[in-house]
Write an enzyme that holds these catalytic residues in place. Structure first.
Site, PDB file in Angstrom:
ATOM      1  N   GLY A   8       0.824  -1.215   0.000  1.00  0.00           N
ATOM      2  CA  GLY A   8       0.000   0.000   0.000  1.00  0.00           C
ATOM      3  C   GLY A   8       0.851   1.254   0.000  1.00  0.00           C
ATOM      4  O   GLY A   8       0.632   2.173   0.785  1.00  0.00           O
ATOM      5  N   ALA A   9       1.831   1.288  -0.929  1.00  0.00           N
ATOM      6  CA  ALA A   9       2.792   2.394  -0.915  1.00  0.00           C
ATOM      7  C   ALA A   9       2.540   3.419  -2.016  1.00  0.00           C
ATOM      8  O   ALA A   9       3.386   4.260  -2.283  1.00  0.00           O
ATOM      9  CB  ALA A   9       4.205   1.842  -1.025  1.00  0.00           C
ATOM     10  N   ARG A  11       0.238   5.737  -1.892  1.00  0.00           N
ATOM     11  CA  ARG A  11      -0.274   6.999  -1.311  1.00  0.00           C
ATOM     12  C   ARG A  11       0.018   7.005   0.185  1.00  0.00           C
ATOM     13  O   ARG A  11       0.373   5.979   0.772  1.00  0.00           O
ATOM     14  CB  ARG A  11      -1.795   7.098  -1.487  1.00  0.00           C
ATOM     15  N   VAL A  60      -3.577  -7.205  -1.712  1.00  0.00           N
ATOM     16  CA  VAL A  60      -3.036  -8.014  -0.609  1.00  0.00           C
ATOM     17  C   VAL A  60      -4.102  -8.920   0.020  1.00  0.00           C
ATOM     18  O   VAL A  60      -3.776  -9.835   0.773  1.00  0.00           O
ATOM     19  CB  VAL A  60      -2.374  -7.148   0.496  1.00  0.00           C
ATOM     20  N   ASN A  86       1.552  -2.293   5.377  1.00  0.00           N
ATOM     21  CA  ASN A  86       0.885  -0.998   5.559  1.00  0.00           C
ATOM     22  C   ASN A  86      -0.476  -0.926   4.866  1.00  0.00           C
ATOM     23  O   ASN A  86      -1.343  -0.160   5.297  1.00  0.00           O
ATOM     24  CB  ASN A  86       1.808   0.106   5.015  1.00  0.00           C
ATOM     25  N   SER A 138      -3.221   0.392  14.473  1.00  0.00           N
ATOM     26  CA  SER A 138      -3.955   1.652  14.659  1.00  0.00           C
ATOM     27  C   SER A 138      -4.291   1.782  16.138  1.00  0.00           C
ATOM     28  O   SER A 138      -4.482   0.767  16.831  1.00  0.00           O
ATOM     29  CB  SER A 138      -5.258   1.635  13.855  1.00  0.00           C
ATOM     30  N   TYR A 151     -12.858  -2.380  11.624  1.00  0.00           N
ATOM     31  CA  TYR A 151     -11.481  -1.848  11.517  1.00  0.00           C
ATOM     32  C   TYR A 151     -10.729  -2.074  12.832  1.00  0.00           C
ATOM     33  O   TYR A 151      -9.579  -2.533  12.829  1.00  0.00           O
ATOM     34  CB  TYR A 151     -11.567  -0.357  11.180  1.00  0.00           C
ATOM     35  N   LYS A 155      -7.414  -4.423  13.286  1.00  0.00           N
ATOM     36  CA  LYS A 155      -6.149  -3.870  13.782  1.00  0.00           C
ATOM     37  C   LYS A 155      -5.753  -4.500  15.117  1.00  0.00           C
ATOM     38  O   LYS A 155      -4.558  -4.659  15.396  1.00  0.00           O
ATOM     39  CB  LYS A 155      -6.241  -2.350  13.879  1.00  0.00           C
TER      40      LYS A 155
HETATM   41  P1  NAP Z   1      -4.515   5.812   2.455  1.00  0.00           P
HETATM   42  O1  NAP Z   1      -3.921   7.154   2.234  1.00  0.00           O
HETATM   43  O2  NAP Z   1      -5.957   5.574   2.220  1.00  0.00           O
HETATM   44  O3  NAP Z   1      -3.643   4.761   1.603  1.00  0.00           O
HETATM   45  C1  NAP Z   1      -3.967   3.408   1.634  1.00  0.00           C
HETATM   46  C2  NAP Z   1      -2.951   2.625   0.837  1.00  0.00           C
HETATM   47  O4  NAP Z   1      -3.282   1.230   0.951  1.00  0.00           O
HETATM   48  C3  NAP Z   1      -2.962   2.974  -0.637  1.00  0.00           C
HETATM   49  O5  NAP Z   1      -1.641   2.991  -1.127  1.00  0.00           O
HETATM   50  C4  NAP Z   1      -3.762   1.822  -1.258  1.00  0.00           C
HETATM   51  O6  NAP Z   1      -3.322   1.504  -2.566  1.00  0.00           O
HETATM   52  C5  NAP Z   1      -3.364   0.696  -0.347  1.00  0.00           C
HETATM   53  N1  NAP Z   1      -4.335  -0.401  -0.388  1.00  0.00           N
HETATM   54  C6  NAP Z   1      -5.638  -0.407   0.003  1.00  0.00           C
HETATM   55  N2  NAP Z   1      -6.184  -1.603  -0.202  1.00  0.00           N
HETATM   56  C7  NAP Z   1      -5.213  -2.381  -0.749  1.00  0.00           C
HETATM   57  C8  NAP Z   1      -5.153  -3.729  -1.178  1.00  0.00           C
HETATM   58  N3  NAP Z   1      -6.224  -4.535  -1.105  1.00  0.00           N
HETATM   59  N4  NAP Z   1      -3.985  -4.186  -1.685  1.00  0.00           N
HETATM   60  C9  NAP Z   1      -2.898  -3.396  -1.775  1.00  0.00           C
HETATM   61  N5  NAP Z   1      -2.883  -2.106  -1.374  1.00  0.00           N
HETATM   62  C10 NAP Z   1      -4.031  -1.617  -0.871  1.00  0.00           C
HETATM   63  O7  NAP Z   1      -4.269   5.317   3.961  1.00  0.00           O
HETATM   64  P2  NAP Z   1      -3.140   5.697   5.026  1.00  0.00           P
HETATM   65  O8  NAP Z   1      -3.718   6.660   5.976  1.00  0.00           O
HETATM   66  O9  NAP Z   1      -1.843   5.985   4.366  1.00  0.00           O
HETATM   67  O10 NAP Z   1      -3.083   4.296   5.789  1.00  0.00           O
HETATM   68  C11 NAP Z   1      -1.980   3.417   5.718  1.00  0.00           C
HETATM   69  C12 NAP Z   1      -2.080   2.434   6.873  1.00  0.00           C
HETATM   70  O11 NAP Z   1      -2.076   3.165   8.112  1.00  0.00           O
HETATM   71  C13 NAP Z   1      -3.363   1.611   6.876  1.00  0.00           C
HETATM   72  O12 NAP Z   1      -3.105   0.301   7.291  1.00  0.00           O
HETATM   73  C14 NAP Z   1      -4.221   2.329   7.908  1.00  0.00           C
HETATM   74  O13 NAP Z   1      -5.174   1.486   8.488  1.00  0.00           O
HETATM   75  C15 NAP Z   1      -3.169   2.772   8.906  1.00  0.00           C
HETATM   76  N6  NAP Z   1      -3.607   3.874   9.765  1.00  0.00           N
HETATM   77  C16 NAP Z   1      -3.927   5.094   9.248  1.00  0.00           C
HETATM   78  C17 NAP Z   1      -4.344   6.112  10.098  1.00  0.00           C
HETATM   79  C18 NAP Z   1      -4.726   7.479   9.610  1.00  0.00           C
HETATM   80  O14 NAP Z   1      -5.223   8.275  10.422  1.00  0.00           O
HETATM   81  N7  NAP Z   1      -4.507   7.820   8.355  1.00  0.00           N
HETATM   82  C19 NAP Z   1      -4.425   5.870  11.464  1.00  0.00           C
HETATM   83  C20 NAP Z   1      -4.092   4.619  11.965  1.00  0.00           C
HETATM   84  C21 NAP Z   1      -3.668   3.625  11.092  1.00  0.00           C
HETATM   85  P3  NAP Z   1      -4.128   1.896  -3.932  1.00  0.00           P
HETATM   86  O15 NAP Z   1      -4.531   3.324  -3.822  1.00  0.00           O
HETATM   87  O16 NAP Z   1      -3.075   1.648  -4.983  1.00  0.00           O
HETATM   88  O17 NAP Z   1      -5.281   0.950  -4.046  1.00  0.00           O
END
Ligand code: NAP
Length: 243
Positions: A8-9, A11, A60, A86, A138, A151, A155
């Site tokens: 998930g890299a 974005r 994934v 990620n 998370s 979610y 997590k």
């Molecule tokens: P994001 O900006 O929505 O990015 C999500 C990333 O995951 C994207 O690169 C997306 O790829 C990829 N992804 C989603 N489904 C996928 C799949 N089935 N296979 C492969 N890649 C997939 O989210 P983020 O905030 O960076 O979150 C990254 C991680 O941090 C996640 O695990 C999230 O739960 C965790 N997290 C985030 C927060 C927050 O506040 N943002 C807080 C706690 C934990 P595509 O766009 O190419 O599909």
């Protein structure tokens, strides 16, 4: 020189992790699912830093695609020394409104995806008697969030997986830890209103929201030699919101 796979890299946090590892001199395999353009643009940026990099499309949540992704990476860059799980999706809504498909999609992506990637990465790591896995959890996996039950469950599962796997593979020289982010301003927060985001900021003891850089710094630390005696831990990076 390490080879790092970040799922998930394309974005957000994952993209920032990819840049951080590349700046540290690592070769980077960048996984994406839907955002191909963003992934390819990031690959160019990373290659300009003088390291090797490849972008691999895989969902994934699908173990067959994960297996194929690792085969592609082995051909392009060699074996994976550091795995950052990620990739993730969120779902906000009442549990009673959630469909079977929505539940399965979330658990398959956030929890099973982590399992599939660990399963593919570990044989090479165990053979080398070295390797690091960093799972992105998370704060809601630690304490639970209203209207984010699936979610939170996924997590919490990632945290349990991290602790159990650390015990299982520690004797084989592999470390497994989790980073547990608080509120980080990425696309994942797009569904939250300005008022909700402002309230979360006010509730945070450091009175600021997290950035992808904050999380990448913690991931890089856990993957580094500086963390060589740390395994099975959950590093909370949340400005003090959950203690
Ligand atoms: P994001 O900006 O929505 O990015 C999500 C990333 O995951 C994207 O690169 C997306 O790829 C990829 N992804 C989603 N489904 C996928 C799949 N089935 N296979 C492969 N890649 C997939 O989210 P983020 O905030 O960076 O979150 C990254 C991680 O941090 C996640 O695990 C999230 O739960 C965790 N997290 C985030 C927060 C927050 O506040 N943002 C807080 C706690 C934990 P595509 O766009 O190419 O599909």
């Amino acid at each position: 020189m390490s080879t790092v796979l970040i799922t998930g890299a394309s974005r957000g946090i994952g993209a920032q992790c990819a840049l951080a590892f590349a700046k540290a001199g690592c070769d980077v395999a960048l996984n994406y699912c839907r955002s191909e353009e963003k992934a390819l643009a990031l690959i160019k940026e990373i290659q300009a830093l003088g390291v090797r990099a490849c972008a691999v499309r895989a969902d994934v949540a699908e173990s067959v695609q994960v297996k194929k992704m690792f085969e592609e990476i082995r051909t392009e860059l060699g074996t994976v020394d550091v795995l950052v799980n990620n990739a993730g999706i969120a779902h906000v809504g009442l549990l009673t409104d959630m469909t079977d498909d929505e539940w399965r999609r979330l658990i398959d992506t956030d929890l099973s995806g982590t399992f599939y990637c660990c399963r593919e990465a570990l044989p090479d790591m165990i053979r080398a008697h070295s390797g690091v896995i960093v799972n992105i959890a998370s704060m809601w996996g630690e304490v639970g969030a209203s209207c984010e039950a699936a979610y939170s469950a996924a997590k919490a599962g990632v945290i349990g997986l991290t602790k159990a796997l650390a015990k299982e593979v520690g004797p084989s020289g592999v470390r497994v830890n989790a980073v547990s982010p608080g509120v980080v301003m990425t696309d994942m927060m797009a569904g939250f209103s300005d008022e909700d985001v402002a309230a979360l900021k006010e509730e945070t003891p450091l009175i600021q929201l997290g950035t992808p850089e904050n999380i990448a710094d913690a991931v890089l630390f856990l993957a580094s030699e500086k963390a060589r005696f740390i395994t099975g831990q959950v590093l909370s990076v949340n400005g003090g919101l959950v203690i």
